[in-house]
Scaffold this motif. Structure first.
Motif, short mmCIF file in Angstrom:
data_model
loop_
_atom_site.label_atom_id
_atom_site.label_comp_id
_atom_site.label_asym_id
_atom_site.label_seq_id
_atom_site.Cartn_x
_atom_site.Cartn_y
_atom_site.Cartn_z
N HIS A 1 -7.24 -0.54 4.76
CA HIS A 1 -6.42 -1.13 3.94
C HIS A 1 -6.93 -2.58 3.79
N GLU B 1 -4.30 7.53 5.59
CA GLU B 1 -5.13 6.57 4.56
C GLU B 1 -5.14 5.24 5.10
N ARG C 1 -0.07 4.52 0.20
CA ARG C 1 -0.78 5.51 0.53
C ARG C 1 0.02 6.20 1.66
N ARG D 1 -5.49 4.15 -3.28
CA ARG D 1 -7.21 4.25 -2.98
C ARG D 1 -7.94 3.85 -4.27
N SER D 2 -7.62 4.74 -5.52
CA SER D 2 -8.38 4.83 -6.82
C SER D 2 -7.70 3.71 -7.83
N ASP E 1 -10.48 0.93 -3.85
CA ASP E 1 -11.90 1.10 -4.17
C ASP E 1 -12.38 -0.31 -5.18
N ASP F 1 0.72 -1.16 -0.01
CA ASP F 1 0.08 0.23 -0.12
C ASP F 1 0.89 1.31 0.16
#
Length: 175
Positions: free
Chosen positions: A34, A29, A25, A64-65, A92, A23
């Motif tokens: 997660h 976040e 991010r 995230r996206s 997402d 991850d």
């Protein structure tokens, strides 16, 4: 190194075969939500840190996206010890596919979202008060708008600095 895109289902299969999930991010976040198997290594720290080696050497990156991973695909691929992949749709997309995530609603919203909420609220308040109470309130909207422009140009966001000092953003363990 070429970076391929994986569907959430394809990523789940690769993880089961020994791929590592990373991850990229920010910490706020990641703390809020997660994927359970994910290692957290923010994008800014990737080049300086050695990635965990899975059984296959493959690494799947996500945000995230999916936009950050797609934009930074070349840099991400250079950090991977083996094959590099990006998760289509990011977190997402993973959720949309019905796959499980770890959520902690007690964590504050991401700082960027807090800034958006606060700035938007102040701008709307300035516009409404300027139209109904006194035109001088339009200065509030202009001031916040100018602050956002300054933050975008300089990289310094005073509102974010103020929000970081709010009680809900303080880590009680940090002392």
């Amino acid at each position: 190194m070429a970076v391929e895109s994986l569907t959430p289902e394809g990523a789940r299969e690769r993880i089961a075969q020994g791929a590592v999930l990373v991850d990229i991010r920010a910490a706020d976040e990641f703390a809020r939500e997660h994927i359970a198997q994910a290692h957290h290594i923010p994008m800014a720290q990737l080049a300086a840190r050695q990635l965990p080696a899975g059984e296959t050497g493959a690494v799947i990156f996500y945000c995230r996206s999916g936009n950050r991973t797609r934009i930074n695909a070349v840099a991400l691929g250079a950090c991977a010890p083996g094959d590099a992949y990006v998760l289509e749709g990011g977190l997402d997309g993973w959720k949309k596919a019905g796959l499980p995530v770890v959520s902690d609603a007690s964590q504050p919203l991401e700082l960027a979202r807090q800034v958006q909420i606060a700035a938007g609220s102040l701008i709307v308040a300035g516009a409404v008060l300027g139209a109904t109470v006194s035109p001088w309130f339009h200065l509030l909207s202009g001031f916040v708008g100018a602050g956002l422009v300054f933050a975008g140009v300089s990289g310094f966001c005073g509102m974010a600095r103020v929000l970081l000092k709010m009680p809900w953003n303080r880590n009680p363990l940090a002392g």
